[in-house]
Design an enzyme around this catalytic site. Sequence first.
Site, PDB file in Angstrom:
ATOM      1  NE  ARG A 137      -3.910   0.439   1.549  1.00 45.99           N
ATOM      2  CZ  ARG A 137      -5.190   0.427   1.909  1.00 45.99           C
ATOM      3  NH1 ARG A 137      -5.583   1.129   2.944  1.00 45.99           N
ATOM      4  NH2 ARG A 137      -6.080  -0.281   1.241  1.00 45.99           N
ATOM      5  CG  HIS A 150      -8.106   0.132  -3.632  1.00 44.02           C
ATOM      6  ND1 HIS A 150      -7.307  -0.977  -3.339  1.00 44.02           N
ATOM      7  CD2 HIS A 150      -8.837   0.373  -2.493  1.00 44.02           C
ATOM      8  CE1 HIS A 150      -7.558  -1.365  -2.099  1.00 44.02           C
ATOM      9  NE2 HIS A 150      -8.469  -0.569  -1.568  1.00 44.02           N
ATOM     10  CD  GLN A 198     -12.502  -2.098  -2.000  1.00 50.08           C
ATOM     11  OE1 GLN A 198     -11.780  -2.022  -1.016  1.00 50.08           O
ATOM     12  NE2 GLN A 198     -13.728  -2.588  -1.941  1.00 50.08           N
ATOM     13  CG  ASP A 213     -13.709   5.904  -1.479  1.00 53.50           C
ATOM     14  OD1 ASP A 213     -13.745   5.646  -0.261  1.00 53.50           O
ATOM     15  OD2 ASP A 213     -12.638   5.974  -2.127  1.00 53.50           O
ATOM     16  CB  CYS A 270     -14.042   0.703  -1.049  1.00 52.33           C
ATOM     17  SG  CYS A 270     -13.644   2.428  -0.776  1.00 52.33           S
ATOM     18  NE  ARG A 329     -10.420  -5.869  -0.852  1.00 54.93           N
ATOM     19  CZ  ARG A 329      -9.722  -4.841  -0.375  1.00 54.93           C
ATOM     20  NH1 ARG A 329     -10.338  -3.859   0.249  1.00 54.93           N
ATOM     21  NH2 ARG A 329      -8.410  -4.760  -0.542  1.00 54.93           N
TER      22      ARG A 329
HETATM   23  N1  NVA Z   1     -10.124   6.519  -1.572  1.00 56.07           N
HETATM   24  C1  NVA Z   1      -9.802   5.983  -0.265  1.00 56.07           C
HETATM   25  C2  NVA Z   1      -9.935   4.500  -0.277  1.00 56.07           C
HETATM   26  C3  NVA Z   1      -9.669   3.816   1.039  1.00 56.07           C
HETATM   27  C4  NVA Z   1      -9.782   2.328   0.942  1.00 56.07           C
HETATM   28  C5  NVA Z   1      -8.410   6.424   0.145  1.00 56.07           C
HETATM   29  O1  NVA Z   1      -7.504   6.408  -0.705  1.00 56.07           O
HETATM   30  O2  NVA Z   1      -8.218   6.784   1.289  1.00 56.07           O
HETATM   31  N1   CP Z   2     -11.268  -0.771   1.434  1.00 59.01           N
HETATM   32  C1   CP Z   2     -10.008  -0.834   1.901  1.00 59.01           C
HETATM   33  O1   CP Z   2      -9.025  -0.949   1.160  1.00 59.01           O
HETATM   34  O2   CP Z   2      -9.934  -0.812   3.250  1.00 59.01           O
HETATM   35  P1   CP Z   2      -8.615  -0.581   4.095  1.00 59.01           P
HETATM   36  O3   CP Z   2      -8.128   0.802   3.822  1.00 59.01           O
HETATM   37  O4   CP Z   2      -9.074  -0.765   5.513  1.00 59.01           O
HETATM   38  O5   CP Z   2      -7.587  -1.608   3.694  1.00 59.01           O
END
Ligand code: NVA
Ligand code: CP
Length: 309
Positions: A101, A128, A131, A228, A268, A296
């Site tokens: 990540r 992502h 996801q 989101d 998500c 997931r």
């Molecule tokens: N768009 C959000 C998704 C989190 C899973 C972020 O990047 O924080």
């Molecule tokens: N939806 C998602 O990726 O959740 P997290 O940020 O908790 O991993």
Amino acid sequence: MSKDLVSVLDFSIKEIETLFQEAARLKKDGKKAVSRLSGKTLAIILQKPSTRTTVSFASGMAQLGGTPLILNSQDLQIKRGESLADTARTFSLYADGIMIRANKQSDIEELAEHASIPVINGLSDKEHPCQILSDIFTIYEMKCRSSMDGLKKIKIAYVGDGNNVSHSLILIAAHLGMEIAVGSPKNYEPEKEFIEKGLEAAKASGGKISVVSDPMAAVSGADVIYTDVWASMGKDEEREQRKQIFMPYQVNDALLKAAKPDAKVMHCLPAHRGEEITASVMEGPQSVIFEQAGNRLHVQKAILLKLLS
Ligand code: NVA
Ligand code: CP
């Protein structure tokens, strides 16, 4: 076949279909332990917080007989300036796969270029993919009787910020011949590069992409409404200012009424109830948000089996 999963476009339509079939089989077995990845190690590198992505990959790896290593990037020599290229070469000597990540998509691309083992994008500023593969699996099971052709009849309305999640949704919808309508405020639309890539992919698949500023128009005739957070990780300081701009884009009962009567609502997670989605919609009968979160695990396991076996 791509060594890595850096973008949703890395898997062909046929590979996605096979992935979904594997995920459906794994789902029947729930959390059952097997030894299909016995002796293998997945290094999970975190530059940002994560609940679902980390725990589904780590549990999934353990259930398949392998070992997950959860590594905060602050604890690695990357923090002291070691390059991603040297990190990738070193990890390749010890582990069998990397899930990262990252703050930047370009960092994931660099890691993948220098690693001889698979690199999986567990979210970046731009995409992502894990996801979104899992979310399309949810739609495929719930709305399409597990038929890839069925997906071509689905309209997804994505309402809110044109962020990483919206980019991957646009790309996959275009790839698989679905319709996607994005409803975003002016200046918060998905990045042009992803709209253009999506339009290009849609030419081959017959998919449809539109970006509008009226959320009601976006959800009209939709089978799925997806939203989101309004401020993604890294944009937290803009949260208050964004609330004013995004309030007309809230997924609430009135917006839900403008979609098909049997439309499903997706998010998500993590969610901010009262901002991008109301508690009543989130907990209401049309929400599939926690089924989506549950999937997931099965889809991440199918990805691990595909890339690490
Ligand atoms: N768009 C959000 C998704 C989190 C899973 C972020 O990047 O924080
Ligand atoms: N939806 C998602 O990726 O959740 P997290 O940020 O908790 O991993």
